[in-house]
Design an enzyme around this catalytic site. Structure first.
Site, PDB file in Angstrom:
ATOM      1  N   ARG A  50      -9.924 -11.815   1.624  1.00 27.73           N
ATOM      2  CA  ARG A  50     -10.736 -12.903   1.058  1.00 27.73           C
ATOM      3  C   ARG A  50     -10.005 -14.243   1.135  1.00 27.73           C
ATOM      4  O   ARG A  50     -10.644 -15.288   1.191  1.00 27.73           O
ATOM      5  CB  ARG A  50     -11.128 -12.556  -0.385  1.00 27.73           C
ATOM      6  CG  ARG A  50      -9.971 -12.377  -1.317  1.00 27.73           C
ATOM      7  CD  ARG A  50     -10.344 -11.594  -2.568  1.00 27.73           C
ATOM      8  NE  ARG A  50     -10.548 -10.165  -2.277  1.00 27.73           N
ATOM      9  CZ  ARG A  50     -10.883  -9.252  -3.184  1.00 27.73           C
ATOM     10  NH1 ARG A  50     -11.086  -9.615  -4.437  1.00 27.73           N
ATOM     11  NH2 ARG A  50     -11.039  -7.983  -2.847  1.00 27.73           N
ATOM     12  N   LYS A  66       0.845  -1.195   0.000  1.00 28.96           N
ATOM     13  CA  LYS A  66       0.000   0.000   0.000  1.00 28.96           C
ATOM     14  C   LYS A  66       0.883   1.249   0.000  1.00 28.96           C
ATOM     15  O   LYS A  66       2.075   1.177   0.306  1.00 28.96           O
ATOM     16  CB  LYS A  66      -0.870   0.015   1.268  1.00 28.96           C
ATOM     17  CG  LYS A  66      -1.970  -1.034   1.308  1.00 28.96           C
ATOM     18  CD  LYS A  66      -2.775  -0.891   2.596  1.00 28.96           C
ATOM     19  CE  LYS A  66      -3.858  -1.952   2.709  1.00 28.96           C
ATOM     20  NZ  LYS A  66      -4.916  -1.834   1.696  1.00 28.96           N
TER      21      LYS A  66
END
Ligand code: BES
Ligand code: MN
Ligand code: ZN
Length: 492
Positions: free
Chosen positions: A345, A271
């Site tokens: 996920r 990020k």
């Protein structure tokens, strides 16, 4: 400490006495405070403008308590003269939050039925929260401690149902506070094993709850490739925590699955510096699951609840998973990891498979899963996806609890984007509708078990302004909704 009182509010010897105000024709209106001395009422009404009192939502004003036994009178705005339960919660919570540092507070808000007593109690308790664990004596002193003694003024002070509502409010608020604490913990201290230990310790304190922890060896033996893949970049190995509450007279079985990324750097798909801020809160789903199970046990609800906390730290390193790695998840599905920042996920998939293996009646998962959730709904409204039925059940529970959850679709067209060149699935899909693609990914792992997915990426962490009963930092989002849903299944 919280209690009900049927005494005359004017004669309560408390540090602060709180009454509600509403807006009417541009002027503030006192709600159900006919016991206020006439002189004080007159002064408040003639000087409202100068005192800055409008009755607007979120407004909290302190005025001298002339003629009252309280030290100070506090006016908390509800906006409307007919506040619903959530407006009462927020007004009560804004008051206790603003009154941090004050010892004893009595709330004389309109609380003439059990639902309103519950709302005032919940709001007041939820607002009475601060996180000072990491402050030294000097800065701790300047940070006011939360209101310690709360009285709710009501005509139902001797009512059994009102007393039960008060007990429930305490359990609920304790759960939300505990989850906020975990979210607010710094990620150097709350790493995966530490979160698992926190779960073990918290579980030990509640009768009927069992906590089991799978460490990295057990995860490898169990084929939990998603949790291991995400966790392998960190020197602090991942965990899967199972929290079981199985009462003997259970009317059903609810499974809860929570995302527990103790820090999300993005991994090798790293990020930006800005994007990493707040990513200690990426375990908010796991915190919510843990404390929902404990709350259900504390309330003795006649429903079995199993919580699964999928816990890992997502870090870049020489041992980190690479974009293009293929993971074999629990149950055998293979996933090509094309973006290591779509890690939630991956850990959730493993935990969902484990959860449905036990054949629960329903599985609900909660996760700070996508930035797309924040884009779509902001940081006040959470999203819920899944089968029409369970999604509707979540929205109904959310409405009863006062938490905003909005139903979102899982369009079949987005499934194609998850096709991989080499594996059964890719972990990323089309750029647009990212929240829905994440939901569609998770659906691949729940089989035919009735299921809903709660994305709380925005609401789980408040990085802007405190409001109502919501402080800065961890919020405890989702707990009230999940508990309300379990209660409904328990027939309460
Ligand atoms: N933890 C983030 C989602 C998130 C973003 C939570 C902002 C709270 C605030 C998640 O793991 C993530 O990084 N998601 C990516 C997925 C993408 C790479 C497909 C995202 O949303 O950008
Ligand atoms: Mn991520
Ligand atoms: Zn994440």
């Amino acid at each position: 400490m919280i209690s009900l009182t049927g005494k005359d509010p004017a004669r309560l010897s408390v540090d602060a006495l709180v009454v509600a105000t509403a807006e009417r024709n541009g002027a503030p209106q006192l709600l159900g405070a006919d016991w206020l001395p006439e002189q004080l009422r007159a002064a408040l009404s003639s000087d409202a403008r100068a005192l800055g009192i409008t009755g607007a939502t979120g407004e909290v004003r302190r005025v001298p308590a002339t003629g009252l036994s309280a030290r100070v009178l506090v006016l908390t705005g509800t906006g409307t003269a007919a506040p619903d339960a959530e407006a009462l919660r927020r007004a009560a919570g804004a008051a206790t939050r603003e009154l941090a540092g004050v010892g004893s507070v009595a709330l004389a808000l309109p609380a003439d039925d059990v639902a309103r007593v519950a709302a005032v109690a919940e709001g007041a308790l939820l607002g009475a929260y601060t996180f000072t664990r990491y402050r030294g004596t000097a800065t701790a002193a300047s940070a006011a401690s939360p209101v310690a003694e709360i009285q709710v003024v009501t005509g139902l002070a001797k009512d059994k149902a009102a007393a039960a509502a008060l007990d429930r409010a305490q359990v609920l608020a304790a759960a939300v506070h505990a989850a906020r604490d975990l979210v607010n913990m710094p990620p150097n201290e709350l790493y995966p094993a530490a979160l698992a230990d926190a779960a073990r310790t918290a579980g030990r304190e509640v009768k009927g709850v069992k906590v089991t922890v799978l460490d990295e060896k057990a995860l490898a033996a169990g084929g939990f490739g998603g949790i291991l893949g995400v966790g392998q970049g960190s020197v602090r190995p991942p965990r899967l925590v199972k929290v079981t509450y199985a009462p003997s007279r259970a009317r059903g079985h609810v499974a809860l699955v929570g995302k527990g990324i103790t820090f999300d750097s993005g991994g090798l798909s790293i990020k930006t510096a800005e994007g990493m801020v707040g990513m200690k809160s990426d375990m908010a789903g796991a915190a919510a699951v843990l404390h929902t199970v404990l709350a259900a046990a504390r309330l003795g609800l006649p429903v079995a609840v199993t919580g699964w906390l999928a816990v890992a730290e997502n870090m870049p390193s020489g041992t980190a998973q690479r974009p293009s790695d293929v993971l074999t998840m629990r149950g055998g599905t293979t996933v090509e990891v094309l973006n290591t920042d779509a890690e939630g996920r991956l850990v959730m998939a493993d935990a969902l498979v484990a959860a449905v293996e036990e054949k629960p009646d329903v599985v609900l998962d909660i996760a700070t899963l996508t930035g797309a959730q924040v884009v779509a709904l902001g940081d006040r409204v959470s999203a819920v996806m899944g089968s029409d039925e369970v999604r509707g059940e979540v929205v109904a529970a959310a409405d009863r609890s006062g938490e905003p959850f909005w139903p979102m679709p899982l369009p079949v067209e987005l499934r194609a984007g998850l096709k991989s060149q080499v594996a059964d699935l890719s972990n990323i899909g089309e750029r647009f509708g990212g929240m829905l693609t994440a939901g569609i990914f998770l659906r691949e792992f729940v089989g035919s078990t009735p299921w809903a997915h709660l994305d709380v990426a925005g609401p789980a962490f408040n990085s802007r302004e405190p409001h109502g009963y919501t402080p800065l930092g961890g919020t405890g989002a989702g707990i009230r909704t999940l508990l309300a849903l379990i209660e409904a299944r328990a027939g309460r």
